[in-house]
Design a protein around this motif. Sequence first.
Motif, mmCIF file in Angstrom:
data_model
loop_
_atom_site.group_PDB
_atom_site.id
_atom_site.type_symbol
_atom_site.label_atom_id
_atom_site.label_comp_id
_atom_site.label_asym_id
_atom_site.label_seq_id
_atom_site.Cartn_x
_atom_site.Cartn_y
_atom_site.Cartn_z
ATOM 1 N N HIS A 7 -7.932 5.237 -13.951
ATOM 2 C CA HIS A 7 -7.653 5.321 -12.580
ATOM 3 C C HIS A 7 -9.331 5.649 -12.450
ATOM 4 O O HIS A 7 -9.484 6.500 -13.874
ATOM 5 C CB HIS A 7 -7.202 6.295 -12.128
ATOM 6 N N ALA A 8 -10.065 5.560 -11.308
ATOM 7 C CA ALA A 8 -11.068 5.892 -11.747
ATOM 8 C C ALA A 8 -11.188 7.115 -11.263
ATOM 9 O O ALA A 8 -10.268 7.616 -10.654
ATOM 10 C CB ALA A 8 -11.679 5.116 -9.910
ATOM 11 N N HIS A 9 -12.958 7.461 -11.819
ATOM 12 C CA HIS A 9 -13.050 9.280 -11.445
ATOM 13 C C HIS A 9 -14.432 9.144 -10.831
ATOM 14 O O HIS A 9 -14.989 9.789 -11.959
ATOM 15 C CB HIS A 9 -12.536 9.088 -13.595
ATOM 16 N N ALA A 10 -14.777 8.128 -9.774
ATOM 17 C CA ALA A 10 -16.054 8.288 -9.487
ATOM 18 C C ALA A 10 -15.496 8.440 -7.955
ATOM 19 O O ALA A 10 -14.744 7.825 -7.633
ATOM 20 C CB ALA A 10 -16.860 7.636 -10.084
ATOM 21 N N GLY A 11 -15.840 9.446 -6.741
ATOM 22 C CA GLY A 11 -15.598 9.112 -5.795
ATOM 23 C C GLY A 11 -13.916 8.624 -4.897
ATOM 24 O O GLY A 11 -14.050 9.631 -6.086
ATOM 25 N N MET A 12 -13.540 7.970 -3.974
ATOM 26 C CA MET A 12 -12.737 7.973 -4.072
ATOM 27 C C MET A 12 -11.706 6.843 -4.500
ATOM 28 O O MET A 12 -10.947 6.108 -3.444
ATOM 29 C CB MET A 12 -12.393 8.719 -2.868
ATOM 30 N N HIS A 13 -12.245 6.003 -5.787
ATOM 31 C CA HIS A 13 -11.616 4.427 -6.307
ATOM 32 C C HIS A 13 -10.219 4.621 -6.369
ATOM 33 O O HIS A 13 -9.771 3.498 -6.275
ATOM 34 C CB HIS A 13 -11.765 3.751 -7.027
ATOM 35 N N ARG A 14 -9.978 6.470 -6.746
ATOM 36 C CA ARG A 14 -8.447 5.758 -7.249
ATOM 37 C C ARG A 14 -7.595 5.569 -6.288
ATOM 38 O O ARG A 14 -6.677 4.706 -6.016
ATOM 39 C CB ARG A 14 -7.942 7.358 -7.745
ATOM 40 N N ALA A 15 -7.940 6.443 -5.117
ATOM 41 C CA ALA A 15 -6.967 6.350 -3.900
ATOM 42 C C ALA A 15 -6.572 4.885 -2.812
ATOM 43 O O ALA A 15 -5.900 4.992 -2.496
ATOM 44 C CB ALA A 15 -7.679 7.273 -2.333
#
Length: 687
Positions: A177-185
């Motif tokens: 999953h992404a681990h910058a900003g809220m991209h995972r969400a």
Amino acid sequence: MGRFVIQGVFMICISVLLIATVMEKSLYVVASGMENYKDHECKRICEYPPSPKTCNYNFTVEWFYAMSKACYGCPYNLTDCERPHCIPLNGVPRAVSVVNRMFPGPSVEVCKGDTISVWVSNHMLNGEGTSIHWHGFPQKNSPYMDGVSMVTQCPITEFTSFKYEFVADHSGTHWWHAHAGMHRADGLFGALIVREPREVDQQSALFDYDLSEHVIITHDWLDQVTLDKFAAHHFDDGSNRPESVLINGKGKRAPFYDETSNETVYTAREIFHVKQGFRYRFRIASNAITNAPLKVSVDGHNLTIISSEGGDIEPVDVDAFVIYAGERFDFVVNANQTTGNYWLRVKGLADAIAVQELAILRYEGALSADPMESELFDRDGNILQDLNVASSDTVYTYDQMISKDASDIPQENKKTFYLAFDFYKVNNYAFHDPEYYPIEEIARSHHLYSPQMNHVSFNFFSAPPLSQEVDPSELCDANDVLNMTHCATEYCACTQVLTVELGETVEIVLIDEGLTFDASHPFHLHGYSFYVVGQEKLNSSTSLQEVMELDKLGEGLPRNLDHPPLKDTVIVPDGGYTIIQFVADNPGWWFLHCHLEFHVAIGMGMLIHVGTDEDLPPVPENFPRCGNWPSSFNQPIQPTDDTEQPMPCTGRGNTLHPNNFITIFSLSLAILFVLLHPFNIGSGRSE
């Protein structure tokens, strides 16, 4: 004649150069753009003895849209919902961040020992940087591949790419999953499954099939882009609760009126197929972003829990289990019921109590129809890690699970840390201006309680500490923080770091004081799997001091060192504690944080620094740099030796994408001919 030969060769070289350049750009779009990897060669039956492969993937990250024009007549024609690039979700249109225009993103399924190689290209047109974390991988010997922006790497900036490469040395159900900003969400996530040959899989006797189609990613979901909801909640009185739940990116929410049939239609729910008389291994991961524990059950079937996050346990039969953000479970469904359709239920708890989603467990030979049972039914009985409930005859906590792996945790060289956290009423200047709208003067509905650890909000360093020198003035030691009593009433923020020596046994007592809200926090530790040696809900609330006093009594906080279960993400009960232990044998800077997106975004985390720079593998050549400018604290850490490391580097400009080799070779050849054969093409005279 020689002149024409030289001119011909020269023109061929130039032509090859131009063609290669065009091909490079074209192949880059095709190869890294839209592959779904459903038939990837690494998705296979794992052999014994192992025959490792190198598994190559290209991830293109971009903003896209749910219910876009790629969906044509979806959901009026459900076949259209399966078209490439169609992301129907639950029928609610909204912007999504995606990889290869898929939701969830491509599933990476490999065998233990394979090498995973992923080119991540950032095509997010609004200038956002991103990174990808491979959740569940300790990244031993490859800490630069952990994928945490401003900890292990710089963000992958717009129009650049970064190559992640590491060995799949930890079997089990994981996810990326992404681990910058809220991209995972907003959609940047996908499954990451590492299987073993049946000959060495400790649980293989318990199931007949372990299929890709039985991998589940479930999570809460918002009707709008997460940043909108985050801003409304933190700067005003907007809700922080999800509007729905999705199962593998599918759900039934928005109604569509079909004028032809005069009926209301919906997007499709997920369907899992089984055959009567066989046992199936299901793998589930939670991408929850809000305070949304999810209760999972299957009508008419018991679930046999056999593993969590790669840690095999003695099988436990339950009627339902609760999965928290970042957790993964493997469970076996025995298809021993009457042929038919059964609901697989995912019911929200806590802040998601009002939402749920359903999928269908469909036996071979059953009608293509929904189950007859009520959609509102709630399964009870034996439950694994129910929300904020102490253990009992029918409720199991995860520390009670028995690992199938031998555990030998040295206790002689053990260092214990107590970390308390909660929501605190402090004048957080990020959301409450001390002069214009301080927290003490505004309405209760507009209060923002700050989620903190040891009464401190976490700030990232201004450069990644793993590969660059950082400003020591930004750091605060976790031990010193405990003596900063003023932080209980005043807002404190820094880069909080817990420092341990290589080889020490680290014990962390995680304490949820439970003073403000009835909320549980799932904590994830990068770089390690840890043993869960203790876990208990003490009361509706507790305190750091109370837990430390209990521990001084000797038996106040009991620890189970006899085959405790392994995890990398664990829930801490509200008003209680969880004790974890691990041997600090993986040097690096590792993030420990709550896995709820809104909580970690505003400070519920800290770094664990294991070992020294000399203990690290060399920084990869041309590794990307970032930080304040000008600054004396953003220089690369120099390699400790001359050992060559086959580590990947950042790309498009800083490294060579595979197709770039064609371009460079052709250009070099052309230049070589020009240097060796100086001539005037238009003169008609050969040299």
